[in-house]
Design an enzyme around this catalytic site. Structure first.
Site, PDB file in Angstrom:
ATOM      1  N   LYS A  78     -49.740  16.838  63.953  1.00 39.51           N
ATOM      2  CA  LYS A  78     -50.613  16.024  63.021  1.00 39.51           C
ATOM      3  C   LYS A  78     -50.804  14.385  63.195  1.00 39.51           C
ATOM      4  O   LYS A  78     -50.051  13.377  63.796  1.00 39.51           O
ATOM      5  CB  LYS A  78     -49.913  16.591  61.560  1.00 39.51           C
ATOM      6  CG  LYS A  78     -50.484  16.584  60.453  1.00 39.51           C
ATOM      7  CD  LYS A  78     -49.077  16.812  59.121  1.00 39.51           C
ATOM      8  CE  LYS A  78     -50.288  16.766  57.943  1.00 39.51           C
ATOM      9  NZ  LYS A  78     -48.786  16.927  56.739  1.00 39.51           N
ATOM     10  N   SER A 161     -51.611  20.204  53.426  1.00 40.36           N
ATOM     11  CA  SER A 161     -52.283  18.569  54.142  1.00 40.36           C
ATOM     12  C   SER A 161     -52.110  18.940  55.242  1.00 40.36           C
ATOM     13  O   SER A 161     -52.905  18.382  56.290  1.00 40.36           O
ATOM     14  CB  SER A 161     -51.427  17.458  53.378  1.00 40.36           C
ATOM     15  OG  SER A 161     -49.806  17.523  54.737  1.00 40.36           O
ATOM     16  N   SER A 185     -46.995  21.167  51.874  1.00 43.11           N
ATOM     17  CA  SER A 185     -48.390  20.592  53.674  1.00 43.11           C
ATOM     18  C   SER A 185     -48.163  21.485  54.250  1.00 43.11           C
ATOM     19  O   SER A 185     -48.781  21.438  55.188  1.00 43.11           O
ATOM     20  CB  SER A 185     -47.773  19.830  53.741  1.00 43.11           C
ATOM     21  OG  SER A 185     -49.038  19.041  52.982  1.00 43.11           O
TER      22      SER A 185
END
Ligand SMILES: [Mg+2]
Ligand SMILES: [Zn+2]
Lengths: 493, 488, 112
Positions: A78, A161, A185
């Site tokens: 990420k 997210s 997330s």
């Protein structure tokens, strides 16, 4: 081997040991899968050369019998994790071009265990969002599509997210993906993409080198294909770090052993307050099934009360923006990232930040600035911290009676990209996940079934602080009973 | 000691009372910074003493330095202040080019040290207590240079993150002299404790002066804050100029703006900061990257047990143990090195004479030579021995000055100088009698005048005898014998 | 068929209509050093008002006797030793700077 992409990390690691494939072959297969699934926009950077170099080094170590726990396993990172020598943007314009000279502690652990870095994954800008639509790189598409119903033919969100991470996992363009979870997330996108997602106890994973969103809530954790991979990856990511004052110095229970412990005698709480009026009946039914699976495996399920649950979300939307407004003050165009010139220093700041942050980030900075500002601090920020105490107290009380809680992971399955939603409605995505962040306790989302439209749905287990082993025990039981072996239509093969 | 009364400033329209409170930023004498492992030392090249934490790189986190916490506690104990066993670090949010995080980590609601006090002595011998409001730990900012380029400012983050103790006084001071005495005393205490080197030129100690004036008995007036004064002289100048400015405005019927001002070293005046910052709203909140700082009461007691003797106790002891004058005691107790020198020199000697030699002769000479006490060519034992030679009659006080001058030049021992230069005092009455007889014989006319009533001539005869002995005759013996011969 | 999210929770919300005066957005945008396009201001003002109205539901709880919770970990602040372990690498510190000269960061001139 014929189908490298179908192996879980545990299986691939064993195949590498048995010389059924090489790390280089495995990495090459994933690099090809990245190309094949590029349409989903999960990757914002592919570090192919670095990946092949790391894979070769893994092969050398494997040949010498020195392979680590994650030796040769391809990982997508990420873009919230700082990666040395590799651009790190948090999916924000303001960090474009930023190349850290350092590596986050969590990714360092993965590389130290032999994992191979494939590239950086898309996410909501500064991890603020629940649909991966706030990224400067554009939205990520969920590899899953509805087989029938109103959503058929529509591009769906992977959630957020960590949308790029969950989507890449579902698309089989990486084999493990570390995510970050501030209000859900990791768990919400994992649920939307049919993956396992674990948010550990606050302090389990070092925050050093992770772009901060809300420091008192942020935790890194694994997104994996199954519960065994989750146990493997969680063990690697965790660990005390003297570089993070909030890092916990406590041994991680043996998660690999917990996989086969079962739940016999375990007491599971079913919180009344997680039943929402008008909630999707499929999700209610799945929740009921989860309860039955756990009971069949020897657990006893009891209704419990977490009376302040409904206040978690509004409290979260004060605390998180408040911390974010301060954490994001460092993006000022002076030491790194993008700068927009201005006549004066203040002018340069305002222009840089006005152009560098997207609308959602700006909105949260404004809310956070507002709730901390003179005259409002007590009414909003202190109030929220008081509510936070009540929520933590709810959990402490309930964990005197039960070992874990079972809830749905999300109130819906994946929804279409581009759906017009006001801010508060978007926040409601996190309604089941936020309380664990506020209380700093671990929670896992396990893929448990499909909606009638054919979209993945997840169940969440929540445990007391430091009891990730309880989560793995329960998740392994649910996983086995659910028999979730569906693969996204958009997965590489 | 007498309590001082509030001095008033006479304006055109009547007397004014001056109210002064000081915020002193004292750099903790640590090796590394408060929240990072980079060096806190002064004088490196630009951005050399900067870690990724100090530069607020994404994801970099603070970890506190134990030594800095300990120094804050020591200082608190030295200020007779309460130590808070739980304190909290807050973020003070504002934007500035040399504040990389966009906030300063400081302590707002719960500082590590609470109320205490400092006793100051003024030139008239009066003394008073100045209250300490609090002491908290915080990070220093970096440094902006505005004069290197026509349109740019340059930023050096070497100071960014250096540990500071902000020591906030109560608004208890009433004159520039009191403020100066307060800072001198505070600096002495910090140096005795070793918690701050007190070096004002290098910025290790800086003061913000809050000044207001009011008619006696009236409520507080609007104050201004003059920032970052780095010498005691500037503090006094800034206060005096600010007091004059405020009184002038008020007497002309104007009002004082609550504002931040800067001091111009060249003119000795203050001026408003040109960058009118908008109303400050620092949005303090507890730093979520840190946890509450909890101190062990036993640890605090341990620190208390290792506190050195502080200026007040030392001064009292110098008064009692050595019988010094209050003036000498103050002078010597201002600096631990001075006191240590003194106590070594005075060991077994006439303590008052040693004090006099030290404060007059030694300090005078070192001052002329531009030397610190630590670099004095005359070591304390040597000064003590010199005084011993005066009191045991080996040399006269006058000769001692010559011996001392030679000691300063060569660093030699007084006995060696006396021996080599033949300075040994003549006390042999026979030899002195012979010299007296010769002097009286040569000056028969003056002897007659003396005996005729011109008493003042006695000094002339002493001088002549001392001259004949090349200064080595014992003046006491000379006096006695002369009196016998002239009067007898 | 899944229900729209908007329908969730709605019956639980205690919405106090709330407005924000027109100076609020410029004031907090200034504090946050965020340039906001003039045409975005009224929309933002409404968004902010709706979020703040929504969080008003916290006022239904009496928290007067509750100690605010700032950190969830039970442990004390760890202390490190006073040893120089970092720094002396200006190249790393300045490597991403948008503008620099002779190891200084450079910004528009500030007039004090
Ligand atoms: Mg100040
Ligand atoms: Zn300060």
């Amino acid at each position: 081997m014929s189908d490298l992409l179908s192996l879980t990390a545990v299986a691939a690691r064993s195949a590498l040991d048995k010389k059924e494939c090489s790390a280089s072959e495995l990495t090459a297969a994933y690099l090809k899968a990245i190309e094949d699934t590029a349409d989903n926009n999960a990757y914002v950077a592919v570090t192919a050369e670095k990946a092949m170099d790391m894979a070769k080094a893994s092969d050398t170590r494997l040949a010498k019998g020195e392979g680590g726990a994650l030796e040769g396993i391809p990982v997508g990172v990420k873009d919230m994790f700082c990666t040395k020598g590799v651009e790190t943007t948090a999916s924000s314009q303001i960090l474009k071009g930023f190349v850290p000279t350092y590596e986050s502690t969590v990714t360092s652990h993965l590389w130290a265990d032999g994992a191979v870095m494939l590239g950086k994954l898309n996410c909501d800008e500064f991890a603020m969002g629940s649909a991966n639509e706030t990224s400067v790189f554009g939205p990520v598409t969920n590899p899953w599509t509805a087989a029938s119903g109103d959503l058929k033919g529509k591009a769906l969100t992977p959630g957020g997210s960590s949308g790029g991470s969950a989507a890449a996992m579902a698309a089989r363009s990486c084999l493990l993906a570390p995510g970050t979870d501030t209000g859900g997330s990791i768990r919400q996108p994992a649920a939307f993409c049919g993956m396992v997602g674990l948010k550990p106890t606050y302090g389990r994973c070092s925050r050093r080198g992770i772009v901060a969103f809300a420091s008192s809530l942020d935790q890194a954790g694994p997104i994996t294909r199954d519960v065994a991979d989750c146990a493997l990856m969680m063990t690697s990511m965790a660990g005390h770090d003297a570089g993070d004052s909030t890092s916990i110095d406590a041994p991680m229970p043996d998660l690999m052993a917990a996989l086969s412990t079962g739940v016999k005698g375990m007491r599971i709480g079913i919180p009344d307050q997680y039943t929402l009026e008008g909630m999707n009946q499929e999700i209610v039914a799945l929740w009921e099934k989860g309860r039955a699976w756990l009971e069949d495996a020897g657990a006893s399920c009891v209704p419990v009360s977490l009376p302040h649950t409904q206040y978690a979300l509004p409290a979260y939307y004060i605390v998180a923006p408040a911390e974010a407004s301060s954490n994001l003050a460092r993006y000022d165009g002076v030491r790194y990232g993008q700068r927009v010139e201005g006549a004066t220093l203040d002018d340069m700041y305002a222009k840089t930040r006005g152009a560098g942050f997207g609308d959602e980030v700006k909105r949260r900075i404004l809310i956070g600035t507002y709730v901390l500002s003179a005259g409002y601090y007590d009414a909003y920020y202190i109030k929220a911290q008081q509510v936070r105490r009540l929520i933590q107290q709810d959990f402490l009380t309930v964990f005197e009676q039960v070992d874990a809680l079972l809830t749905p992971s999300t109130p819906t399955a994946a929804f279409p990209l581009g759906e017009k939603m006001d801010a508060v409605s978007m926040f409601l995505n996190d309604v089941f996940t936020v309380p664990a962040n506020l209380a700093g306790i671990p929670a896992i989302s396990v893929p448990s079934g499909l909606s009638s439209d054919g979209l993945p749905l997840g169940l969440q287990l929540i445990a007391p602080a430091l009891r990730e082993d309880t989560l793995i025990r329960g998740a392994a039981v649910i996983e086995k009973a659910a028999g979730f072996d569906y693969v996204a239509t958009g997965a590489a093969s | 000691m007498t309590k001082s009364v509030s001095p008033l400033v006479e304006g055109r329209t009547g007397p004014w009372e001056v109210i002064i409170g000081l915020e002193v930023h004292a750099q903790v004498s640590s090796q590394a910074k408060l929240f990072s492992g980079s060096s806190a030392a002064f004088g490196a090249g630009p951005n050399e003493h900067v870690s990724l934490v100090d530069a607020a790189m994404p994801g970099m986190l603070p970890v506190i330095n134990r030594f800095c916490v300990e120094q804050a506690v020591r200082t608190g104990l030295g200020l007779n202040a309460e130590i808070n066993l739980v304190s909290v670090f807050d973020r003070k949010n504002y934007f500035y080019a040399d504040l990389p995080q966009g906030y300063q980590i400081s302590q707002f609601k719960q500082p590590i040290v609470g109320e205490g006090s400092i006793n100051i002595t003024l030139s008239d011998g009066s003394s008073r207590d100045i209250g300490i409001e609090r002491l908290h730990l915080e990070q220093d900012a970096g440094k902006s240079m505005h004069d290197q380029h026509p349109t740019k400012s340059f930023i050096d983050l070497n100071r960014s993150g250096v540990a500071l103790m902000e020591i906030v006084s109560k608004p208890d001071m009433r004159s520039a002299e009191e403020a100066a005495a307060y800072v001198s005393k505070l600096r002495a205490i910090l140096r005795f404790l070793g918690t701050c080197d007190g070096n004002m030129e290098q910025g290790s100690l800086r003061a913000d002066c809050n000044v207001s004036v009011r008619r006696p008995g009236e409520p507080l007036g609007t104050r201004t804050e003059t920032k970052n004064l780095n010498s005691i002289r500037f503090i006094a100048q800034a206060i005096n100029s600010e007091v004059a400015r405020q009184i002038e405005i008020l007497e002309d019927g104007g009002t004082i703006d609550q504002e931040t001002r800067l001091f111009d070293n060249a003119t000795g005046q203050t001026r408003p900061m040109r960058s009118k910052e908008d109303a400050h709203d620092y949005r303090y909140f507890p730093d979520p990257d840190l946890l509450p700082l909890k101190l062990d009461a036993a640890w605090v007691d341990q620190i208390r047990d290792t506190l050195p003797e502080l200026p007040d106790a030392l001064r009292a002891r110098l008064l009692n143990q050595y019988g010094l004058t209050p003036y000498d005691a103050s002078l010597i107790s201002e600096d631990r090195a001075v006191a240590a020198y003194y106590e070594t020199a005075a060991a077994g000697q006439d303590a008052k004479i040693v004090a006099n030699w030290m404060t007059v002769e030694l300090f005078g000479a070192l001052n002329k030579m531009g030397l610190d006490l630590a670099d004095s060519p005359v070591k304390p034992e040597q000064l003590g021995k010199l005084v011993a030679r005066i009191t045991d009659g080996t040399i006269s006080g006058r000769i001692a000055k010559d011996v001392f001058a030679l000691m300063l030049e060569s660093g030699a021992d007084p006995d060696q100088v006396i021996e080599e230069k033949g300075f040994k005092q003549v006390s042999d009455t026979g030899a002195i009698e012979a010299m007296i007889d010769a002097v009286l014989a040569d000056n028969a006319d003056k002897v007659a005048e003396y005996r005729g009533g011109k008493d003042k001539l006695f000094g002339f005869f002493v001088g002549q005898v001392m001259k004949a002995s090349q200064g080595q005759a014992n003046p006491g013996v000379v006096n006695g014998l002369l009196k016998q011969k002239l009067d007898g | 068929m899944l229900l729209p999210l908007q329908q969730l929770f709605v019956t639980r919300l205690v919405i106090t209509p709330m407005t924000i005066d027109k100076d609020t957005i410029p004031r907090i945008a200034r504090l946050a050093r965020l340039e906001i396009a003039p045409e975005r201001q009224s929309a933002l003002s409404e968004e902010l008002a709706s979020i703040l109205s929504w969080v008003e539901q916290l006022n239904a709880l009496d928290t007067s006797a509750v100690e605010p919770l700032a950190s969830v970990t039970g442990h004390d602040l760890p202390l490190r030793d006073d040893i120089v372990t970092d720094g002396n690498d200006p190249d790393a510190v300045l490597s991403n700077a948008p503008e620099k000269t002779s190891n200084f960061f450079v910004v528009p001139k500030v007039v004090e």
